[in-house]
Scaffold this motif. Structure first.
Motif, PDB file in Angstrom:
ATOM      1  N   GLU A  29      -6.734   6.144 -13.177  1.00 62.08           N
ATOM      2  CA  GLU A  29      -6.964   4.870 -13.643  1.00 62.08           C
ATOM      3  C   GLU A  29      -8.364   4.531 -12.932  1.00 62.08           C
ATOM      4  O   GLU A  29      -8.731   3.383 -13.241  1.00 62.08           O
ATOM      5  CB  GLU A  29      -5.765   3.693 -13.548  1.00 62.08           C
ATOM      6  CG  GLU A  29      -4.762   4.121 -14.266  1.00 62.08           C
ATOM      7  CD  GLU A  29      -4.849   3.438 -15.777  1.00 62.08           C
ATOM      8  OE1 GLU A  29      -5.903   2.779 -16.058  1.00 62.08           O
ATOM      9  OE2 GLU A  29      -3.984   4.013 -16.554  1.00 62.08           O
ATOM     10  N   GLY A  30      -8.633   5.031 -11.764  1.00 59.54           N
ATOM     11  CA  GLY A  30     -10.016   4.680 -10.940  1.00 59.54           C
ATOM     12  C   GLY A  30      -9.500   4.026  -9.803  1.00 59.54           C
ATOM     13  O   GLY A  30     -10.334   3.484  -9.066  1.00 59.54           O
ATOM     14  N   ALA A  31      -8.387   4.054  -9.424  1.00 58.38           N
ATOM     15  CA  ALA A  31      -7.863   3.133  -8.149  1.00 58.38           C
ATOM     16  C   ALA A  31      -8.473   3.924  -6.754  1.00 58.38           C
ATOM     17  O   ALA A  31      -8.394   5.170  -6.926  1.00 58.38           O
ATOM     18  CB  ALA A  31      -6.385   2.659  -8.122  1.00 58.38           C
ATOM     19  N   GLN A  32      -8.638   3.222  -5.648  1.00 56.85           N
ATOM     20  CA  GLN A  32      -8.862   3.738  -4.437  1.00 56.85           C
ATOM     21  C   GLN A  32      -7.472   3.658  -3.760  1.00 56.85           C
ATOM     22  O   GLN A  32      -7.009   2.591  -3.742  1.00 56.85           O
ATOM     23  CB  GLN A  32      -9.931   3.266  -3.856  1.00 56.85           C
ATOM     24  CG  GLN A  32     -11.415   3.340  -4.557  1.00 56.85           C
ATOM     25  CD  GLN A  32     -11.728   4.745  -4.249  1.00 56.85           C
ATOM     26  OE1 GLN A  32     -12.353   5.221  -3.449  1.00 56.85           O
ATOM     27  NE2 GLN A  32     -11.874   5.461  -5.413  1.00 56.85           N
ATOM     28  N   LEU A  33      -7.075   4.693  -3.109  1.00 52.99           N
ATOM     29  CA  LEU A  33      -5.549   4.551  -2.496  1.00 52.99           C
ATOM     30  C   LEU A  33      -5.680   4.881  -1.196  1.00 52.99           C
ATOM     31  O   LEU A  33      -6.443   5.644  -0.248  1.00 52.99           O
ATOM     32  CB  LEU A  33      -4.855   6.107  -3.169  1.00 52.99           C
ATOM     33  CG  LEU A  33      -4.849   5.896  -4.842  1.00 52.99           C
ATOM     34  CD1 LEU A  33      -3.938   7.047  -5.241  1.00 52.99           C
ATOM     35  CD2 LEU A  33      -4.003   4.446  -5.245  1.00 52.99           C
ATOM     36  N   THR A  34      -4.920   4.053  -0.398  1.00 57.54           N
ATOM     37  CA  THR A  34      -4.455   4.512   0.964  1.00 57.54           C
ATOM     38  C   THR A  34      -2.974   4.717   0.816  1.00 57.54           C
ATOM     39  O   THR A  34      -2.181   4.141   0.218  1.00 57.54           O
ATOM     40  CB  THR A  34      -4.437   3.254   1.857  1.00 57.54           C
ATOM     41  OG1 THR A  34      -6.117   2.915   1.972  1.00 57.54           O
ATOM     42  CG2 THR A  34      -3.823   3.395   3.131  1.00 57.54           C
ATOM     43  N   LEU A  35      -2.702   5.777   1.225  1.00 54.95           N
ATOM     44  CA  LEU A  35      -1.368   6.742   1.123  1.00 54.95           C
ATOM     45  C   LEU A  35      -0.370   6.665   2.230  1.00 54.95           C
ATOM     46  O   LEU A  35      -1.142   6.970   3.414  1.00 54.95           O
ATOM     47  CB  LEU A  35      -1.329   7.821   0.454  1.00 54.95           C
ATOM     48  CG  LEU A  35      -2.374   8.386  -0.572  1.00 54.95           C
ATOM     49  CD1 LEU A  35      -2.407   9.797  -0.995  1.00 54.95           C
ATOM     50  CD2 LEU A  35      -1.797   7.753  -1.792  1.00 54.95           C
ATOM     51  N   SER A  36       0.788   6.204   2.349  1.00 57.60           N
ATOM     52  CA  SER A  36       1.587   6.329   3.403  1.00 57.60           C
ATOM     53  C   SER A  36       2.697   7.096   3.190  1.00 57.60           C
ATOM     54  O   SER A  36       3.386   6.990   2.125  1.00 57.60           O
ATOM     55  CB  SER A  36       2.010   5.030   3.700  1.00 57.60           C
ATOM     56  OG  SER A  36       3.091   4.833   4.670  1.00 57.60           O
ATOM     57  N   GLY A  37       3.613   7.756   4.178  1.00 60.00           N
ATOM     58  CA  GLY A  37       4.603   8.570   3.718  1.00 60.00           C
ATOM     59  C   GLY A  37       4.997   9.032   5.335  1.00 60.00           C
ATOM     60  O   GLY A  37       4.287   9.103   6.418  1.00 60.00           O
ATOM     61  N   ARG A  38       6.079   9.798   5.489  1.00 66.01           N
ATOM     62  CA  ARG A  38       6.483   9.881   6.772  1.00 66.01           C
ATOM     63  C   ARG A  38       6.225  11.457   6.851  1.00 66.01           C
ATOM     64  O   ARG A  38       6.139  11.779   8.362  1.00 66.01           O
ATOM     65  CB  ARG A  38       8.054  10.200   6.640  1.00 66.01           C
ATOM     66  CG  ARG A  38       8.990   8.630   6.869  1.00 66.01           C
ATOM     67  CD  ARG A  38      10.370   8.713   7.050  1.00 66.01           C
ATOM     68  NE  ARG A  38      10.926   9.540   5.863  1.00 66.01           N
ATOM     69  CZ  ARG A  38      12.304   9.379   5.695  1.00 66.01           C
ATOM     70  NH1 ARG A  38      12.956   8.955   6.697  1.00 66.01           N
ATOM     71  NH2 ARG A  38      12.939  10.000   4.543  1.00 66.01           N
ATOM     72  N   SER A  39       5.606  12.232   6.093  1.00 64.32           N
ATOM     73  CA  SER A  39       5.002  13.834   6.331  1.00 64.32           C
ATOM     74  C   SER A  39       3.823  13.710   6.634  1.00 64.32           C
ATOM     75  O   SER A  39       3.233  13.443   5.471  1.00 64.32           O
ATOM     76  CB  SER A  39       5.769  14.660   5.483  1.00 64.32           C
ATOM     77  OG  SER A  39       5.264  15.760   5.681  1.00 64.32           O
ATOM     78  N   GLU A  40       3.248  14.051   7.527  1.00 70.45           N
ATOM     79  CA  GLU A  40       1.627  14.170   7.589  1.00 70.45           C
ATOM     80  C   GLU A  40       1.243  15.633   6.795  1.00 70.45           C
ATOM     81  O   GLU A  40       0.197  15.500   5.967  1.00 70.45           O
ATOM     82  CB  GLU A  40       1.491  14.634   9.214  1.00 70.45           C
ATOM     83  CG  GLU A  40       1.388  13.360  10.000  1.00 70.45           C
ATOM     84  CD  GLU A  40       0.800  13.504  11.456  1.00 70.45           C
ATOM     85  OE1 GLU A  40       0.346  14.596  11.644  1.00 70.45           O
ATOM     86  OE2 GLU A  40       0.881  12.717  12.031  1.00 70.45           O
ATOM     87  N   ASP A  41       2.112  16.599   6.719  1.00 71.39           N
ATOM     88  CA  ASP A  41       1.816  17.480   5.705  1.00 71.39           C
ATOM     89  C   ASP A  41       1.595  17.276   4.345  1.00 71.39           C
ATOM     90  O   ASP A  41       0.753  17.543   3.710  1.00 71.39           O
ATOM     91  CB  ASP A  41       2.603  18.749   6.165  1.00 71.39           C
ATOM     92  CG  ASP A  41       2.627  19.503   7.560  1.00 71.39           C
ATOM     93  OD1 ASP A  41       1.563  19.172   8.057  1.00 71.39           O
ATOM     94  OD2 ASP A  41       3.373  20.196   7.870  1.00 71.39           O
TER      95      ASP A  41
END
Length: 227
Positions: A29-41
């Motif tokens: 949709e054209g959004a810019q994202l900051t992604l968070s999660g537990r796994s760096e890989d």
């Protein structure tokens, strides 16, 4: 309608199956994202897949004391237009058998960590922004053998309803999505117990598409019957 193109959205739980599917559709949709999660890989792999749509990643665990603050810090200094909460863990077994460590992790990851994160990031959301929290059908129909998990999801849903009232004047819309059982594989990775035999779940891609549609079209409540 919510304009997603050019918006900056924080996706918490982006490395899970459903969180990744939502991230893909937001990027489309054209959004810019900051992604968070537990796994760096896993974060690195998803970031590589989504390319320029990803403006930041942060490996953090909502169940740890510093987790919510670390996630909030990752979006400081950049205007924030939306938050998607797609994080969660599950446990199975009779309520009287669930031990303290399991109860603590369920509450911390599914509810308390999110509450701490919202406390940090909600004041930075401006007019026409959104918070989309992904709960579960058990918030509507608490299930035997999943009492503690059901309670955390019901608490999440209740928190979102109160947030809606508190943030309305600020111009922040809160969406509470409660999808039915979805084939994310979460039931095969419980932190305790063993899943009962479950019916075939919904397709994660279709569930993610419905959630993003609800974000885009300004919906505030997405019950299990809407999927």
């Amino acid at each position: 309608m919510t304009e997603l193109s050019g918006s900056h959205v924080l996706v918490v739980g982006a490395t899970g199956v459903l969180g990744a599917e939502v991230s893909r559709r937001l990027a489309a949709e054209g959004a810019q994202l900051t992604l968070s999660g537990r796994s760096e890989d896993k974060l690195a792999a998803l970031g590589k897949e989504l390319g320029d749509a990803v403006v930041g990643t942060v490996a953090a665990d909502l169940g740890k004391p510093a987790g919510p603050a670390d996630i909030a810090a990752a979006v400081y200094g950049r205007e924030l237009h939306g938050v998607v909460f797609a994080s969660g863990v599950v446990a199975f077994g009779p309520a009287v058998d669930v031990d303290d460590d399991t109860l603590d992790e369920l509450v911390l990851v599914n509810l308390l960590g999110y509450m701490r994160l919202v406390r940090d990031v909600a004041p930075r959301l401006g007019k026409d922004s959104f918070i989309a929290q992904i709960s579960a059908v058990v918030a509507e129909s608490p299930t035997a053998g999943m009492a503690a998990y059901s309670a955390t999801k019901a608490g999440l849903s209740a928190y979102g309803k109160a947030l809606t009232l508190e943030l309305r004047r600020q111009g922040v819309r809160v969406l509470d999505a409660r999808p039915p059982h979805t084939e994310t594989g979460l039931a095969t990775r419980p932190i305790a117990g063993e899943a009962p035999k479950l019916p075939e779940g919904k397709d994660p891609g279709a569930v993610a598409e419905r959630i993003v549609k609800a974000i885009r079209e300004g919906e505030r409540d997405l019950p299990s019957s809407a999927f």
